[in-house]
Design a protein around this motif. Sequence first.
Motif, mmCIF file in Angstrom:
data_model
loop_
_atom_site.group_PDB
_atom_site.id
_atom_site.type_symbol
_atom_site.label_atom_id
_atom_site.label_comp_id
_atom_site.label_asym_id
_atom_site.label_seq_id
_atom_site.Cartn_x
_atom_site.Cartn_y
_atom_site.Cartn_z
ATOM 1 N N GLY A 160 0.773 -1.244 -0.016
ATOM 2 C CA GLY A 160 -0.067 -0.279 0.166
ATOM 3 C C GLY A 160 0.876 1.356 0.100
ATOM 4 N N PRO A 161 0.583 2.265 0.987
ATOM 5 C CA PRO A 161 1.161 3.625 1.088
ATOM 6 C C PRO A 161 2.703 3.202 1.135
ATOM 7 C CG PRO A 161 -0.905 3.516 2.024
ATOM 8 C CD PRO A 161 -0.582 2.342 1.760
ATOM 9 N N LEU A 162 2.954 2.244 1.935
ATOM 10 C CA LEU A 162 4.436 2.005 2.114
ATOM 11 C C LEU A 162 5.419 1.856 1.043
ATOM 12 C CD1 LEU A 162 4.081 -0.231 5.359
ATOM 13 C CD2 LEU A 162 4.020 2.418 5.186
ATOM 14 N N GLU A 163 4.972 1.643 -0.318
ATOM 15 C CA GLU A 163 5.680 1.206 -1.131
ATOM 16 C C GLU A 163 6.518 2.112 -1.803
ATOM 17 O OE1 GLU A 163 6.095 -1.595 -3.198
ATOM 18 O OE2 GLU A 163 4.603 -2.957 -1.816
ATOM 19 N N ASP A 164 5.995 3.534 -1.705
ATOM 20 C CA ASP A 164 6.988 4.596 -1.966
ATOM 21 C C ASP A 164 8.186 4.805 -1.173
ATOM 22 O OD1 ASP A 164 5.660 5.180 -4.540
ATOM 23 O OD2 ASP A 164 4.399 6.494 -3.706
ATOM 24 N N LEU A 165 7.736 4.813 0.066
ATOM 25 C CA LEU A 165 8.797 5.040 1.369
ATOM 26 C C LEU A 165 9.952 3.741 1.380
ATOM 27 C CD1 LEU A 165 6.677 6.066 4.204
ATOM 28 C CD2 LEU A 165 8.309 7.429 2.830
ATOM 29 N N LEU A 166 9.567 2.428 0.763
ATOM 30 C CA LEU A 166 10.448 1.559 0.726
ATOM 31 C C LEU A 166 11.370 1.589 -0.588
ATOM 32 C CD1 LEU A 166 7.866 -1.415 1.720
ATOM 33 C CD2 LEU A 166 9.828 -0.880 2.859
ATOM 34 N N ALA A 167 10.776 2.224 -1.567
ATOM 35 C CA ALA A 167 11.259 2.384 -2.881
ATOM 36 C C ALA A 167 12.509 3.558 -2.675
ATOM 37 C CB ALA A 167 10.419 2.719 -3.899
ATOM 38 N N ASN A 168 12.265 4.666 -1.638
ATOM 39 C CA ASN A 168 13.044 5.475 -1.399
ATOM 40 C C ASN A 168 14.389 5.062 -0.553
ATOM 41 O OD1 ASN A 168 14.506 7.828 -0.847
ATOM 42 N ND2 ASN A 168 12.653 8.715 0.170
ATOM 43 N N LYS A 169 15.605 4.905 -1.373
ATOM 44 C CA LYS A 169 16.748 4.528 -0.754
ATOM 45 C C LYS A 169 17.463 5.394 0.580
ATOM 46 C CE LYS A 169 18.283 2.603 -5.172
ATOM 47 N NZ LYS A 169 19.282 2.403 -6.150
ATOM 48 N N GLU A 170 16.890 6.503 0.513
ATOM 49 C CA GLU A 170 17.470 7.479 1.563
ATOM 50 C C GLU A 170 16.687 7.186 2.728
ATOM 51 O OE1 GLU A 170 17.543 11.460 0.207
ATOM 52 O OE2 GLU A 170 19.113 10.877 -1.307
ATOM 53 N N CYS A 171 15.287 6.725 2.624
ATOM 54 C CA CYS A 171 14.566 6.400 3.863
ATOM 55 C C CYS A 171 15.130 5.397 4.885
ATOM 56 C CB CYS A 171 13.196 6.075 3.545
ATOM 57 S SG CYS A 171 11.893 5.918 4.961
ATOM 58 N N SER A 172 15.545 5.338 5.693
ATOM 59 C CA SER A 172 16.015 4.295 6.675
ATOM 60 C C SER A 172 15.086 3.597 7.777
ATOM 61 C CB SER A 172 17.212 4.819 7.478
ATOM 62 O OG SER A 172 16.822 5.814 8.394
ATOM 63 N N GLU A 173 14.072 4.238 8.055
ATOM 64 C CA GLU A 173 12.884 3.660 8.686
ATOM 65 C C GLU A 173 11.638 4.150 8.651
ATOM 66 O OE1 GLU A 173 13.076 2.060 13.323
ATOM 67 O OE2 GLU A 173 14.765 3.001 12.464
ATOM 68 N N ILE A 180 1.753 8.126 9.428
ATOM 69 C CA ILE A 180 3.071 7.523 8.793
ATOM 70 C C ILE A 180 4.340 8.526 9.005
ATOM 71 C CG2 ILE A 180 4.177 6.130 6.795
ATOM 72 C CD1 ILE A 180 1.482 5.616 5.692
ATOM 73 N N TYR A 181 5.005 7.840 9.681
ATOM 74 C CA TYR A 181 6.243 8.572 9.901
ATOM 75 C C TYR A 181 7.792 7.804 9.214
ATOM 76 C CZ TYR A 181 3.736 11.046 13.500
ATOM 77 O OH TYR A 181 2.758 11.980 14.112
ATOM 78 N N TYR A 182 8.696 8.689 8.795
ATOM 79 C CA TYR A 182 10.047 7.963 8.313
ATOM 80 C C TYR A 182 11.079 8.622 8.786
ATOM 81 C CZ TYR A 182 9.458 11.661 4.828
ATOM 82 O OH TYR A 182 9.220 13.006 4.318
ATOM 83 N N SER A 202 4.743 11.665 6.877
ATOM 84 C CA SER A 202 4.487 11.393 5.629
ATOM 85 C C SER A 202 3.079 12.034 5.253
ATOM 86 C CB SER A 202 4.652 10.022 5.183
ATOM 87 O OG SER A 202 4.056 9.794 3.764
ATOM 88 N N THR A 203 2.750 12.531 4.237
ATOM 89 C CA THR A 203 1.472 13.078 3.604
ATOM 90 C C THR A 203 0.492 12.059 3.285
ATOM 91 O OG1 THR A 203 2.404 13.513 1.427
ATOM 92 C CG2 THR A 203 2.517 15.383 3.104
ATOM 93 N N ILE A 204 1.047 10.798 2.957
ATOM 94 C CA ILE A 204 0.514 9.663 2.548
ATOM 95 C C ILE A 204 -0.352 8.731 3.712
ATOM 96 C CG2 ILE A 204 1.724 9.305 0.384
ATOM 97 C CD1 ILE A 204 2.859 7.211 1.540
ATOM 98 N N THR A 205 -1.548 8.265 3.559
ATOM 99 C CA THR A 205 -2.046 7.475 4.678
ATOM 100 C C THR A 205 -2.563 6.452 4.075
ATOM 101 O OG1 THR A 205 -3.851 8.747 4.250
ATOM 102 C CG2 THR A 205 -2.516 9.563 5.901
ATOM 103 N N PHE A 206 -3.227 5.529 4.933
ATOM 104 C CA PHE A 206 -3.940 4.246 4.602
ATOM 105 C C PHE A 206 -5.200 4.681 4.594
ATOM 106 C CE2 PHE A 206 -0.021 2.312 6.584
ATOM 107 C CZ PHE A 206 0.141 1.107 5.555
ATOM 108 N N THR A 207 -6.099 3.811 3.962
ATOM 109 C CA THR A 207 -7.505 4.175 3.828
ATOM 110 C C THR A 207 -8.183 3.940 5.056
ATOM 111 O OG1 THR A 207 -7.490 3.387 1.343
ATOM 112 C CG2 THR A 207 -9.540 3.649 2.364
#
Length: 742
Positions: A351-364, A373-375, A384-389
């Motif tokens: 879900g919304p975590l896919e973009d954060l997982l793809a971001n190589k600079e995001c560590s947690e 959703i924090y990172y 993060s501005t994205i959220t779950f439904t």
Amino acid sequence: MAGHIITIIGGKGGVGKSQVAANLSYAYAAESRSKVLLMDFDQKASGDQNYITGLNSKKTIKELGDFPGAIDPRSMMSFVTTDTSGVSFIGMPNDPVVSEQINAEGLGKSLKAIPNIYPTTIIDAGSELNPLATKALEFTTAIFIVVVPDILAINQTKKLYSDLITMMFPKEMIFFVANQYQKGHPITTDVMTKALGRPIFSIIPRDDQNCIMALNKKRAVFKLNNNAAFSKGLTDLSRKIIQKGMLKNLEKLKKNVDTSGARKSEDKAAASNKAAGWKDLKDRIHKALVEEMDFKKQDDNDPKAQVILKEQTKKTVVDLLNKEDTKGIINNRDDMNQIVKEIIDEALGLGPLEDLLANKECSEIMVVGPDKIYYELSGKIKKSTITFTNDRQVLNVIERIVAPIGRRIDEKTPYVDARLADGSRVHAIIPPCALDGSTITIRKFPENRLTYKDLIKFGSCTQNMADFLRIAVEAHRNIIVSGGTGSGKTTLINILGGFIQANERIITCEDSAELNFPQDHVVRLETRPPSLEGDGEIDIRLLVKQTLRMRPDRIVVGECRGGETLDMLQAMGTGHDGSMTTIHSNNPRECIGRVETLVQYAGAGLSPKAIREMIAAAVHLIVQQSRLDDGSRKITHITELGGMQGDVVVLQDIFLFQQKGIGKTGKIEGEFQATGFIPKFIETLEKKGYNVPRGLFTNSDPRQVKAPAAPPPAGNKPSGPPGKKPPPNQKKPGQVQKKRKA
């Protein structure tokens, strides 16, 4: 005023789309009385447009894509050949091998500038949606698909149309042109319309005689005879485009793509309504998608099957969206792309975590219920501005993570430790324990395994410290990596594991497998939670006991947090030198107390002094890893255990990080220092023939700021410059150690 780009494409080869593209350029130039640029993007038919038009461009599309300069009217003159009829032409290289090497991204820069030079550009894009054709379509105002009255051609055209819709090109910008049409043919325009699901926009009659004559003379049909049936069909097509103002209307659709997502004047109420409609639309599509497709049969271990499933899901989602009333919710192609991506991520991914997982600079990544959703980025936590439904979607993501590795989470066991396919560590806890909704914490690991060189580059340690740790690992010293949560203990023990000789057998024990050593002979063991009946649990302590029967050279425990600490100490002290583990503590002295406490969890009834004696005998080094206030991670202590003095374990710091202050940018300033103490095992190694440079234990590293070393312990003086023996009047390190033991 910016011009327009028309792309001509065919569902399959042999439908005459190159002839249509070339002659449409001439017909359109005559009807609009303006300049037209013809561009050949058909890689599979290199040089065909040169033959059809009889024009040879000064330079090719390949050279235009490689052109580093700005595209303007003057620079374009060096590329195009201009005909007296007002048609300019840039062709494809004649060599198919060269055609395959065209830089599509470079052409994108040109396609962005060309509408400012030519009122109309017509592109022959071939019959495949390759990168070059896709790049042309990105800048296109209208797409014309050429189809002939043939069953196979219609079938391939239908597939091409479906692919374009799946790629989020609006139906309004796609038109069908029936080429080689004959009256009385059994496949009429009505039959074609029914098969394609869209009306035929224009008809071009079959005119073999004039087309063949034009090809023989290497001239466009329209230029040779503008009264030919073929020419008249293209004149009618041009008039429909011009008289209906079609391109201007489509340009408005295109402008919406560029601006509607960034309208600053959109009021909050409209934005809120759109967000609510967006959420409801996603819910409806997701429910319909579950009914349409069976996701339970998907094979998570087959990459090809995953790709096919994703494409099938994408087409289904687009079809479902086309049946919905999306007015006011999906205003442009960007919106369409975004909602399709979000639905697919929810259905097949995280879900919304896919973009954060793809971001190589995001560590947690830290999820607190569906709306938060924090990172962590560069050591700092951001929201993060994205959220779950909803919370159900968060729970679905957790279940999707834990299912492939045989873990479970439910009300009876509302927490779980797991890992992603890339090794990233996951912890999840759900209601009733999590009061604000399901919680997920993902600690990502870098794609490429870090090495000691990376630690030096990041400022986590010095070259001398890294060299010393390498010597300690190769010398089979038992090492505990100590540190707080998120300090980098696992990363450091991974790097230390890389120093182990390749001919040794390594066995690792972890709750969730994170260690990734480069050696070939590594046995990885992982714990298992209890079954639904409450039995079958395999914990770390049991795994450590099993390793003793597996002929290990090295035992590495991911983290000691219970009774397994006693078994680990016994292994370290009974012939398994060189073993490593991690402990949660804030400094080396606290680490000793923490280990002592954990040993008592084993319930062996040992006295505190006996435990401390066991620690002093088994553990050789404590490496303290800390996360500082600015988010940086550093090795703050490398400490040797020097036996017992009364009831206290003797600790001697070898390297320290001395904090000096905080800079203007908020970065902590300080330096690494060697205390001057020479570890006991160094002398033992030297007796065995190893040459260990004593300069490692001084502050002589040119990359460091020179500073006075911390005072050595009583009776121990610096051992002198590297490579030299101590002066006669200076005590040897070994003598000092014997005195201290006594």
